[in-house]
Design a protein around this motif. Structure first.
Motif, PDB file in Angstrom:
ATOM      1  N   LEU A   1       0.844  -1.205   0.000  1.00  0.00           N
ATOM      2  CA  LEU A   1       0.000   0.000   0.000  1.00  0.00           C
ATOM      3  C   LEU A   1       0.875   1.248   0.000  1.00  0.00           C
ATOM      4  CD1 LEU A   1      -2.759  -1.158   2.512  1.00  0.00           C
ATOM      5  CD2 LEU A   1      -3.121  -0.507   0.120  1.00  0.00           C
ATOM      6  N   ARG A   2       1.925   1.244   0.819  1.00  0.00           N
ATOM      7  CA  ARG A   2       2.797   2.432   0.871  1.00  0.00           C
ATOM      8  C   ARG A   2       3.465   2.690  -0.482  1.00  0.00           C
ATOM      9  NH1 ARG A   2       2.908   0.801   6.285  1.00  0.00           N
ATOM     10  NH2 ARG A   2       4.336  -0.911   5.870  1.00  0.00           N
ATOM     11  N   GLU A   3       3.845   1.602  -1.190  1.00  0.00           N
ATOM     12  CA  GLU A   3       4.427   1.778  -2.546  1.00  0.00           C
ATOM     13  C   GLU A   3       3.415   2.441  -3.476  1.00  0.00           C
ATOM     14  OE1 GLU A   3       5.632  -2.047  -4.085  1.00  0.00           O
ATOM     15  OE2 GLU A   3       6.928  -2.376  -2.346  1.00  0.00           O
ATOM     16  N   ASN A   4       2.155   1.979  -3.380  1.00  0.00           N
ATOM     17  CA  ASN A   4       1.117   2.548  -4.243  1.00  0.00           C
ATOM     18  C   ASN A   4       0.821   4.000  -3.904  1.00  0.00           C
ATOM     19  OD1 ASN A   4      -0.569   0.751  -6.287  1.00  0.00           O
ATOM     20  ND2 ASN A   4       0.384  -0.560  -4.733  1.00  0.00           N
ATOM     21  N   ILE A   5       0.902   4.314  -2.605  1.00  0.00           N
ATOM     22  CA  ILE A   5       0.668   5.705  -2.189  1.00  0.00           C
ATOM     23  C   ILE A   5       1.815   6.575  -2.734  1.00  0.00           C
ATOM     24  CG2 ILE A   5       0.594   7.262  -0.184  1.00  0.00           C
ATOM     25  CD1 ILE A   5      -0.853   4.917   1.300  1.00  0.00           C
ATOM     26  N   ALA A   6       3.042   6.079  -2.589  1.00  0.00           N
ATOM     27  CA  ALA A   6       4.198   6.859  -3.054  1.00  0.00           C
ATOM     28  C   ALA A   6       4.129   7.069  -4.559  1.00  0.00           C
ATOM     29  CB  ALA A   6       5.489   6.151  -2.664  1.00  0.00           C
ATOM     30  N   ALA A   7       3.634   6.045  -5.296  1.00  0.00           N
ATOM     31  CA  ALA A   7       3.582   6.152  -6.758  1.00  0.00           C
ATOM     32  C   ALA A   7       2.312   6.861  -7.226  1.00  0.00           C
ATOM     33  CB  ALA A   7       3.676   4.761  -7.384  1.00  0.00           C
ATOM     34  N   ASN A   8       1.451   7.276  -6.271  1.00  0.00           N
ATOM     35  CA  ASN A   8       0.227   7.993  -6.615  1.00  0.00           C
ATOM     36  C   ASN A   8      -0.691   7.230  -7.548  1.00  0.00           C
ATOM     37  OD1 ASN A   8      -0.868  10.459  -5.781  1.00  0.00           O
ATOM     38  ND2 ASN A   8       1.105  11.424  -6.247  1.00  0.00           N
TER      39      ASN A   8
ATOM     40  N   GLU B   1      -4.066   5.099  -8.632  1.00  0.00           N
ATOM     41  CA  GLU B   1      -5.460   5.386  -8.272  1.00  0.00           C
ATOM     42  C   GLU B   1      -5.829   4.681  -6.967  1.00  0.00           C
ATOM     43  OE1 GLU B   1      -9.739   4.679 -10.382  1.00  0.00           O
ATOM     44  OE2 GLU B   1      -7.956   4.628 -11.665  1.00  0.00           O
ATOM     45  N   ALA B   2      -5.446   3.403  -6.872  1.00  0.00           N
ATOM     46  CA  ALA B   2      -5.759   2.642  -5.654  1.00  0.00           C
ATOM     47  C   ALA B   2      -5.001   3.209  -4.457  1.00  0.00           C
ATOM     48  CB  ALA B   2      -5.397   1.173  -5.867  1.00  0.00           C
ATOM     49  N   GLY B   3      -3.768   3.665  -4.696  1.00  0.00           N
ATOM     50  CA  GLY B   3      -2.957   4.235  -3.614  1.00  0.00           C
ATOM     51  C   GLY B   3      -3.605   5.485  -3.041  1.00  0.00           C
ATOM     52  N   VAL B   4      -4.107   6.347  -3.935  1.00  0.00           N
ATOM     53  CA  VAL B   4      -4.746   7.603  -3.496  1.00  0.00           C
ATOM     54  C   VAL B   4      -5.984   7.271  -2.653  1.00  0.00           C
ATOM     55  CG1 VAL B   4      -5.965   9.674  -4.332  1.00  0.00           C
ATOM     56  CG2 VAL B   4      -3.848   8.911  -5.461  1.00  0.00           C
ATOM     57  N   LEU B   5      -6.733   6.260  -3.111  1.00  0.00           N
ATOM     58  CA  LEU B   5      -7.943   5.860  -2.389  1.00  0.00           C
ATOM     59  C   LEU B   5      -7.575   5.243  -1.028  1.00  0.00           C
ATOM     60  CD1 LEU B   5     -10.991   5.543  -2.555  1.00  0.00           C
ATOM     61  CD2 LEU B   5     -10.658   3.385  -3.771  1.00  0.00           C
ATOM     62  N   ALA B   6      -6.603   4.342  -1.056  1.00  0.00           N
ATOM     63  CA  ALA B   6      -6.203   3.652   0.191  1.00  0.00           C
ATOM     64  C   ALA B   6      -5.729   4.645   1.245  1.00  0.00           C
ATOM     65  CB  ALA B   6      -5.103   2.624  -0.122  1.00  0.00           C
ATOM     66  N   LYS B   7      -5.038   5.682   0.779  1.00  0.00           N
ATOM     67  CA  LYS B   7      -4.465   6.661   1.714  1.00  0.00           C
ATOM     68  C   LYS B   7      -5.542   7.289   2.605  1.00  0.00           C
ATOM     69  CE  LYS B   7      -1.173  10.430   1.692  1.00  0.00           C
ATOM     70  NZ  LYS B   7      -1.156  11.791   1.275  1.00  0.00           N
ATOM     71  N   THR B   8      -6.724   7.527   2.020  1.00  0.00           N
ATOM     72  CA  THR B   8      -7.777   8.200   2.806  1.00  0.00           C
ATOM     73  C   THR B   8      -8.206   7.304   3.984  1.00  0.00           C
ATOM     74  OG1 THR B   8      -9.513   7.315   1.390  1.00  0.00           O
ATOM     75  CG2 THR B   8      -8.648   9.484   0.798  1.00  0.00           C
ATOM     76  N   TYR B   9      -8.167   6.003   3.795  1.00  0.00           N
ATOM     77  CA  TYR B   9      -8.539   5.088   4.886  1.00  0.00           C
ATOM     78  C   TYR B   9      -7.400   4.951   5.889  1.00  0.00           C
ATOM     79  CZ  TYR B   9     -12.520   3.830   2.038  1.00  0.00           C
ATOM     80  OH  TYR B   9     -13.683   3.870   1.328  1.00  0.00           O
ATOM     81  N   ILE B  10      -6.183   4.798   5.362  1.00  0.00           N
ATOM     82  CA  ILE B  10      -5.037   4.555   6.250  1.00  0.00           C
ATOM     83  C   ILE B  10      -4.829   5.752   7.175  1.00  0.00           C
ATOM     84  CG2 ILE B  10      -2.531   4.176   6.301  1.00  0.00           C
ATOM     85  CD1 ILE B  10      -2.877   2.561   3.712  1.00  0.00           C
ATOM     86  N   GLU B  11      -5.029   6.958   6.630  1.00  0.00           N
ATOM     87  CA  GLU B  11      -4.855   8.163   7.456  1.00  0.00           C
ATOM     88  C   GLU B  11      -5.830   8.182   8.619  1.00  0.00           C
ATOM     89  OE1 GLU B  11      -2.845  11.231   4.277  1.00  0.00           O
ATOM     90  OE2 GLU B  11      -5.016  11.302   4.573  1.00  0.00           O
ATOM     91  N   LYS B  12      -7.013   7.585   8.399  1.00  0.00           N
ATOM     92  CA  LYS B  12      -8.001   7.537   9.495  1.00  0.00           C
ATOM     93  C   LYS B  12      -7.801   6.276  10.328  1.00  0.00           C
ATOM     94  CE  LYS B  12     -11.513   9.745   6.642  1.00  0.00           C
ATOM     95  NZ  LYS B  12     -12.067   9.117   5.450  1.00  0.00           N
ATOM     96  N   ARG B  13      -6.739   5.531  10.045  1.00  0.00           N
ATOM     97  CA  ARG B  13      -6.437   4.264  10.726  1.00  0.00           C
ATOM     98  C   ARG B  13      -7.603   3.276  10.564  1.00  0.00           C
ATOM     99  NH1 ARG B  13      -1.597   3.270  10.873  1.00  0.00           N
ATOM    100  NH2 ARG B  13      -1.487   2.124  12.813  1.00  0.00           N
TER     101      ARG B  13
END
Ligand code: ATP
Ligand code: TYD
Length: 226
Positions: free
Chosen positions: A39-46, A48-60
């Motif tokens: 997930l962190r790789e996908n967030i770093a690479a921006n 589509e799934a990474g951007v979406l996942a980030k919103t959940y991970i930030e809220k734990r």
């Protein structure tokens, strides 16, 4: 060619999934696949799934099942030549069922660690947020306190690694993991390890994998010579 080996490791936060997966990867040559790292790789690479996942991970929060399976299963399907150990996935019954449809697991390791031990470990856990590298001030401290060994950037502690937050996280883990554990128990592939000390658990995991990997390889060899 020897048979490929597929393992999953499960356990509550702080149970040692990351640490033990790394030992397994080094000792048995399995590829360590971590859902958190992925997930962190996908967030770093921006992506589509990474951007979406980030919103959940930030809220734990857990990332929704359909996002996780869409991300992870194609990656597993690419790994046709490697044996692997999967850490952090499946977390829910829907994920476990999707994984069962994609491949057959050989072994599931479940870590059952006393609450007091988890509290103590997480109280001392420091993380490098960009890479997900994990340190522990007692067990594997960084070379310089508060600083990541590789990037030199500051380390942080998660709010929910505090002992007060852990009881609720653990209850949540148990509720979500119970049906997954029951599924693997029914398939006869679940192996549970309970101790406070990883160095005492490790010889049992190591001998389990030695037996399983060797047995699988010799039956694959027998099949190829018959
Ligand atoms: N299989 C999964 N299903 C849903 N969300 C997941 C999954 N794996 C990881 N995540 C999300 O990514 C985040 C980071 O995962 P990671 O496993 O690195 O750390 P964590 O949840 O803090 O686990 P632990 O405390 O057990 O090390 C999780 O908090 C969750 O939001
Ligand atoms: C395995 C293990 C981990 N730790 C520390 C390292 C980390 O700071 C923390 C959690 O370990 P970690 O491997 O990150 O667990 P998980 O992936 O299941 O969340 O505990 C110990 O202190 N002793 C141990 O035996």
């Amino acid at each position: 060619m020897s048979k490929l080996f597929r393992a999953v490791i499960m356990g509550p936060p702080g149970s040692g999934k990351g640490t033990i997966s790394e030992r397994i990867a080094q000792s048995f040559g399995l590829q360590h696949l971590s859902s958190g790292d992925f997930l962190r790789e996908n967030i770093a690479a921006n992506t589509e799934a990474g951007v979406l996942a980030k919103t959940y991970i930030e809220k734990r929060l857990l990332v929704p099942d359909h996002v996780m399976t869409r991300l992870l299963l194609p990656r597993l399907e690419e790994m046709t030549r490697h044996s692997w150990i999967l850490d952090g996935f499946p977390r829910t019954l829907a994920q476990a069922e999707a994984l069962s449809r994609a491949c057959e697991l050989d072994v599931v390791i479940s870590l059952n660690i006393p609450l007091e031990t988890l509290k103590e470990r997480l109280r001392h856990r420091w993380i490098h947020p960009a890479s997900g590298r994990v340190y522990n001030l007692c067990f594997n401290p960084p070379r310089m306190q508060g600083v990541d060994d590789i990037s030199g950037e500051p380390l942080i502690q998660h709010e929910d690694d505090r002992p007060e937050a852990l009881v609720a996280r653990l209850r949540h883990y148990k509720d979500v993991a119970k049906p997954v554990i029951d599924l693997y128990k029914a398939k006869n592939i679940l192996h549970t390890f309970s101790d406070t000390d990883t160095d005492r658990i490790w010889p049992h995991i190591s001998s389990l994998l030695n037996t399983k990997i060797r047995t699988d390889q010799s039956s694959a060899q027998r099949a190829s010579t018959n």
